[in-house]
Write a protein that holds these residues in place. Sequence first.
Motif, short mmCIF file in Angstrom:
data_model
loop_
_atom_site.label_atom_id
_atom_site.label_comp_id
_atom_site.label_asym_id
_atom_site.label_seq_id
_atom_site.Cartn_x
_atom_site.Cartn_y
_atom_site.Cartn_z
N UNK A 52 0.38 -6.96 9.54
CA UNK A 52 -0.05 -8.26 9.02
C UNK A 52 -0.35 -8.18 7.52
N UNK A 53 0.47 -7.40 6.83
CA UNK A 53 0.37 -7.28 5.38
C UNK A 53 1.72 -7.62 4.77
N UNK A 54 1.73 -8.04 3.52
CA UNK A 54 3.01 -8.39 2.89
C UNK A 54 3.83 -7.15 2.55
N UNK A 55 5.10 -7.38 2.34
CA UNK A 55 5.99 -6.36 1.80
C UNK A 55 6.45 -6.86 0.43
N UNK A 56 7.06 -5.98 -0.33
CA UNK A 56 7.62 -6.37 -1.62
C UNK A 56 9.13 -6.40 -1.51
N UNK A 57 9.71 -7.53 -1.88
CA UNK A 57 11.16 -7.70 -1.84
C UNK A 57 11.72 -7.52 -3.25
N UNK A 58 12.69 -6.62 -3.37
CA UNK A 58 13.37 -6.38 -4.64
C UNK A 58 14.87 -6.53 -4.43
N UNK B 64 0.79 -1.22 0.00
CA UNK B 64 0.00 0.00 0.00
C UNK B 64 0.82 1.27 0.00
N UNK B 65 2.13 1.14 -0.18
CA UNK B 65 2.98 2.33 -0.19
C UNK B 65 3.54 2.64 1.19
N UNK B 66 4.12 3.78 1.32
CA UNK B 66 4.77 4.14 2.58
C UNK B 66 6.28 4.17 2.39
N UNK B 67 6.98 4.39 3.48
CA UNK B 67 8.43 4.53 3.42
C UNK B 67 9.09 3.21 3.08
#
Length: 211
Positions: free
Chosen positions: A93-99, A12-15
């Motif tokens: 309790x939400x996923x993050x995106x790994x790059x 959802x965005x954010x830092x």
Amino acid sequence: MSGMQFWLTPDGGGKRLRLPVNPAVLSVKMAQGYQDISVVALGERTVFGEAGLSEFAIASFFPRDYHPGYCEHMELEPPWRCVQLVEGWMRTRKPVTLDITGTAVEGVPATIRSFSYEERAGSPGDLYYELALKQFRPVQAEPAAEQQERRNGARTPPATYVVAPGDSLWKIAQRIWGNGDRWRELHAANQAAIGKDPNRLQVGLQLKVPT
């Protein structure tokens, strides 16, 4: 600097957080779904399933001060601020995106399964951490319309049906609609081909299926 970048981005965005020190070792575990079944007279056989969820293990540290020998960039976040970011993402309790740039691990949604950190003697202010992530694959909810259709036993009928040996209009209606009582609709739509007697069906006759 290695040129490889490790990024974590909250859902959802954010830092975002770019890891200041690339891990010496990145552990990636991939799995393939298999099921072993026992077949009579054939013995044990393997059935291929879908690919399992990948797991990632990262171990590094958040430095207090910039050092050109191991820091990947100069815009360092304070170590405790980095810890707060990661712990905050876990609480949502939400996923993050790994790059991980330059690799196949780009834009991978993942859940943070564990996060531990410590301050070590001889490195005041630096926080050493271990981070475990697992690929995230959400449950695909069935659309409400499809749920209702399934509950009602509704089916998508074919446009035509070819009469087979042993068929009756009731059997055909049951097969294509799940409701044999709709045989009269078939008869009405095909009376010119069937005739007035619905019981006299010719094998091979192509019937139009009304919508």
